[in-house]
Design a protein around this motif. Sequence first.
Motif, PDB file in Angstrom:
ATOM      1  N   PRO A 113       9.157 -27.009  16.992  1.00 14.07           N
ATOM      2  CA  PRO A 113      10.061 -26.367  17.942  1.00 14.07           C
ATOM      3  C   PRO A 113      11.039 -27.318  18.625  1.00 14.07           C
ATOM      4  O   PRO A 113      12.050 -26.890  19.157  1.00 14.07           O
ATOM      5  N   SER A 114      10.760 -28.598  18.593  1.00 13.41           N
ATOM      6  CA  SER A 114      11.656 -29.528  19.281  1.00 13.41           C
ATOM      7  C   SER A 114      12.857 -29.930  18.433  1.00 13.41           C
ATOM      8  O   SER A 114      13.751 -30.615  18.917  1.00 13.41           O
ATOM      9  N   THR A 115      12.887 -29.488  17.176  1.00  9.35           N
ATOM     10  CA  THR A 115      14.007 -29.821  16.303  1.00  9.35           C
ATOM     11  C   THR A 115      15.244 -29.049  16.741  1.00  9.35           C
ATOM     12  O   THR A 115      15.218 -27.836  16.896  1.00  9.35           O
ATOM     13  N   VAL A 116      16.335 -29.779  16.938  1.00 10.21           N
ATOM     14  CA  VAL A 116      17.600 -29.168  17.315  1.00 10.21           C
ATOM     15  C   VAL A 116      18.426 -28.991  16.044  1.00 10.21           C
ATOM     16  O   VAL A 116      18.722 -29.965  15.356  1.00 10.21           O
TER      17      VAL A 116
ATOM     18  N   VAL B 125      12.969 -22.966  20.976  1.00  6.74           N
ATOM     19  CA  VAL B 125      12.234 -22.528  22.167  1.00  6.74           C
ATOM     20  C   VAL B 125      13.188 -22.364  23.341  1.00  6.74           C
ATOM     21  O   VAL B 125      13.107 -21.380  24.098  1.00  6.74           O
ATOM     22  N   GLN B 126      14.115 -23.292  23.511  1.00  3.69           N
ATOM     23  CA  GLN B 126      15.096 -23.185  24.592  1.00  3.69           C
ATOM     24  C   GLN B 126      15.984 -21.955  24.393  1.00  3.69           C
ATOM     25  O   GLN B 126      16.311 -21.257  25.359  1.00  3.69           O
ATOM     26  N   ALA B 127      16.372 -21.688  23.154  1.00  2.47           N
ATOM     27  CA  ALA B 127      17.203 -20.512  22.870  1.00  2.47           C
ATOM     28  C   ALA B 127      16.480 -19.227  23.262  1.00  2.47           C
ATOM     29  O   ALA B 127      17.077 -18.323  23.849  1.00  2.47           O
ATOM     30  N   HIS B 128      15.191 -19.154  22.963  1.00  2.79           N
ATOM     31  CA  HIS B 128      14.423 -17.962  23.321  1.00  2.79           C
ATOM     32  C   HIS B 128      14.257 -17.831  24.828  1.00  2.79           C
ATOM     33  O   HIS B 128      14.311 -16.721  25.369  1.00  2.79           O
ATOM     34  N   ALA B 129      14.065 -18.941  25.512  1.00  2.66           N
ATOM     35  CA  ALA B 129      13.954 -18.898  26.974  1.00  2.66           C
ATOM     36  C   ALA B 129      15.273 -18.443  27.596  1.00  2.66           C
ATOM     37  O   ALA B 129      15.287 -17.625  28.523  1.00  2.66           O
TER      38      ALA B 129
END
Length: 187
Positions: free
Chosen positions: A82-85, A94-98
């Motif tokens: 999930p940390s792959t940009v 994960v940031q996009a979903h948040a």
Amino acid sequence: MKPETRTKVKKTANKAVKTTAKAAEKTGNYISKNPKTVLYVGLGVLAIYVGYKVIKGINAVGDVFVDDTKEGGGDVGNVNNPSTVPSGATINSVQAHAIAANILSAVDGLGGLNEKEYKTVETALQGKTPRDFQLISEAFGHPKRSPVTGEQSFWFFGEKLNLMQWLNVEMNDNQKARLKAAAPLIF
């Protein structure tokens, strides 16, 4: 146009008119001689159409009771790394979903966006790249929006809208202009 060609076109047109008239006459004669058969065939076609509509309606009702975890940022997708940009993005999955969940929370309310809700959307999208917006849009999904209240709909009515459609419906012209200034790479 050559005179021979005109003659051929006229003959072809006259032949087509005569053939069509004969077919219509035969059809009329058949209907007048066999009214019950025609009625039964018509009722059969109508029954098939009604049956199709009923089945389609029942399937649509079933969709209401099935939770779609991909709608509104509820599904974090593939979390193997999930940390792959992704290339061209500044945020990860994960940031996009948040962000998508925060935006849905802001637009999910009665009427349009008030100033606090607008600021939530602006802060979420400010400085984002087009690829970021694509990731956020994918995470946002297509939640149903109630045409009556403007809230997210979990029942029978409401149309599925993507992120851009929700923003267009919820924001007024002033807010849209401000968002274009805050996120020029997106809008």
